[in-house]
Design a protein around this motif. Structure first.
Motif, short mmCIF file in Angstrom:
data_model
loop_
_atom_site.label_atom_id
_atom_site.label_comp_id
_atom_site.label_asym_id
_atom_site.label_seq_id
_atom_site.Cartn_x
_atom_site.Cartn_y
_atom_site.Cartn_z
N THR A 3 30.62 45.45 34.08
CA THR A 3 31.39 45.41 35.31
C THR A 3 32.14 44.09 35.37
OG1 THR A 3 29.76 46.78 36.45
CG2 THR A 3 31.26 45.49 37.82
N ALA A 4 33.47 44.20 35.48
CA ALA A 4 34.31 43.00 35.55
C ALA A 4 34.58 42.67 37.01
CB ALA A 4 35.63 43.25 34.81
N PHE A 5 34.47 41.40 37.34
CA PHE A 5 34.81 40.95 38.69
C PHE A 5 35.24 39.49 38.62
CE2 PHE A 5 30.32 40.29 38.06
CZ PHE A 5 30.10 39.02 38.56
N GLY A 6 35.90 39.04 39.65
CA GLY A 6 36.40 37.68 39.69
C GLY A 6 37.88 37.63 39.42
N THR A 7 38.47 36.50 39.73
CA THR A 7 39.92 36.32 39.59
C THR A 7 40.18 35.02 38.83
OG1 THR A 7 40.28 37.47 41.67
CG2 THR A 7 42.08 36.11 40.88
N ILE A 8 41.02 35.11 37.80
CA ILE A 8 41.35 33.96 36.96
C ILE A 8 42.86 33.79 36.95
CG2 ILE A 8 41.23 32.99 34.63
CD1 ILE A 8 38.46 33.39 35.78
N SER A 9 43.32 32.57 37.21
CA SER A 9 44.75 32.26 37.06
C SER A 9 44.97 31.71 35.66
CB SER A 9 45.18 31.21 38.09
OG SER A 9 45.13 31.76 39.38
N THR A 10 46.04 32.15 35.02
CA THR A 10 46.34 31.72 33.67
C THR A 10 47.85 31.70 33.48
OG1 THR A 10 45.79 32.12 31.34
CG2 THR A 10 46.19 34.07 32.70
N LYS A 11 48.28 31.29 32.31
CA LYS A 11 49.71 31.26 31.97
C LYS A 11 49.92 32.03 30.68
CE LYS A 11 51.51 26.93 33.84
NZ LYS A 11 52.65 27.46 34.55
N LEU A 12 51.09 32.63 30.56
CA LEU A 12 51.48 33.23 29.30
C LEU A 12 51.89 32.12 28.35
CD1 LEU A 12 53.69 36.19 30.53
CD2 LEU A 12 51.28 36.24 29.88
#
Length: 161
Positions: A3-12
């Motif tokens: 089960t995937a949960f959480g939020t991650i900010s990233t860059k291309l």
């Protein structure tokens, strides 16, 4: 399945590659292909093959090409559906079409959110806007989705003993 949960900010990166955040690596590690498609309210999904197959089966179960509503849905859904190869470093390349759908610029800020059995992708600015504009409706939507017939106040994830 995890089960995937959480939020991650990233860059291309400079080649418009998304490196799947470490938090979600276990979800995708056994797959060399992910499926990108349009959801609702500005949400785009990345699914592993078993989840994609279930999504397609559900669409097929509703298929009626003589229904104008289904035709509109089918046009939008399949216009945004792509299979993406996962490289040896856990990255997927986002085509210009996907970049346009996400409203992303090269090297842009991206949000990757775990949503149970898959991932949701958003341009950071779009994600912030979606959260801001939907905050007022979150509680009423949650209440409607998890309302019990007996109108008890039980937590939706706790079984009564």
């Amino acid at each position: 399945m995890l089960t995937a949960f959480g939020t991650i900010s990233t860059k291309l990166d400079a080649k418009n590659r998304l490196k799947i955040p470490a938090r979600f690596k276990d979800l995708i590690s056994e797959y060399r292909k992910l499926y990108f498609y349009k959801g609702l309210n500005g949400t785009y999904y990345l699914d592993v093959p078993p989840v994609w197959k279930k999504t397609i089966a559900r669409i097929k179960s509703k298929a009626n090409r003589f229904n104008p509503k289904f035709a509109v849905f089918e046009q939008h859904f399949f216009n945004s559906a792509f299979d993406l190869n996962v490289d040896d470093h856990g990255r997927v390349v986002l085509s210009q079409h996907i970049m346009d759908l996400l409203k992303l610029q090269p090297g842009g800020d991206l949000v990757v959110q775990g949503v149970g059995d898959g991932l949701a992708l958003y341009a950071k600015s779009e994600f912030d806007n979606i959260l801001k504009t939907s905050e007022d409706t979150y509680e009423s939507v949650a209440a409607d989705l998890f309302a019990e017939e007996d109108n008890s106040n039980n937590h939706p994830n706790i079984e009564t003993v």
